[in-house]
Design an enzyme around this catalytic site. Sequence first.
Site, PDB file in Angstrom:
ATOM      1  N   GLU A  33       0.900  -1.318  -0.055  1.00  0.00           N
ATOM      2  CA  GLU A  33      -0.031  -0.017   0.081  1.00  0.00           C
ATOM      3  C   GLU A  33       0.876   1.283   0.060  1.00  0.00           C
ATOM      4  OE1 GLU A  33      -3.049   0.511  -0.289  1.00  0.00           O
ATOM      5  OE2 GLU A  33      -3.773  -1.607  -0.071  1.00  0.00           O
ATOM      6  N   GLU A  42       6.658 -21.580   9.375  1.00  0.00           N
ATOM      7  CA  GLU A  42       6.973 -20.772  10.381  1.00  0.00           C
ATOM      8  C   GLU A  42       8.163 -21.110  11.318  1.00  0.00           C
ATOM      9  OE1 GLU A  42       3.916 -20.975  13.944  1.00  0.00           O
ATOM     10  OE2 GLU A  42       3.097 -20.285  12.061  1.00  0.00           O
TER      11      GLU A  42
END
Length: 296
Positions: A82, A113
């Site tokens: 963004e 992870e």
Amino acid sequence: MLNKLKTETRNQATMALDSMPINDILKTMNKEDGKVPTAIAEQLPQIEKAVKLVIASFQQGGRLIYAGAGTSGRLGVLDAVECKPTFGVSPEMVRGVIAGGEQAFTEAVEGAEDDERAGANDCNRLNIGEKDTVIALAASGRTPYAIGVLKEAEARGANTVSIACNKEAKMSQYAAVAIEVETGPEVLTGSTRLKAGTAQKLILNMISTTAMVGIGKVYQNLMVDVQPTNEKLVERAKRIIMEATDSTYETADDYYQKANGHVKAAIVMVLLDCSYDEALTKLHSAKGFIRKTVEK
């Protein structure tokens, strides 16, 4: 141990979640979400330190790198992508990386992870250096991938920041600045995409927006480096020129055209009654800060 993490404990207000009326569930979630800003407020001094590191990186031509797994990683990628249209920065200036690679943004990559080495490898792949600031996110504060990122980033001389949603998080010891926002038990036990995710999103909003203000990407409260890449954004750009200069739409449109769609230059042209080239020169001298061009 997971059972010692507040984000993994059971919320006493929702022990009967499966039998609660819909309205009660919504009220409870709303009440729990309301606790997030208060928890963040306690960490504002640490968030300020993180922002200052990011600004320093940008001023040296460095980057802001977000890294995390699962929801944490996705939030970092979201904030990074963004920044380009909002502040007119290159895709390289703010980057988001997620354990398991791009595929993990839309689907779970099992075990990603837990791979600390993968975090270090991503640092190597991005050629992290001393001019960069690396922010690792993990709701639990103990994710091996995030810890691997922090360790390697520190070894490479980068600024390091951690964002966790538990106190005394393991990853905090590997960061120069540790942000620990204790969001507490989730409405749905262990679902850290809820309050923990909300907290992380709010913190990333604060860091990236304030850092961009700090390098001249904002005038007043206007996003003057917006990239007018579609019809809606072209109109927004013209409205920004109108607001910044207190001019008519016709004037804003005229200067938008004269400035070749460069919003900042158009604003300076109107405010200082100068040419496009003069506006660019003044902006360059002021390091991109419109206010510094008009206050001289």
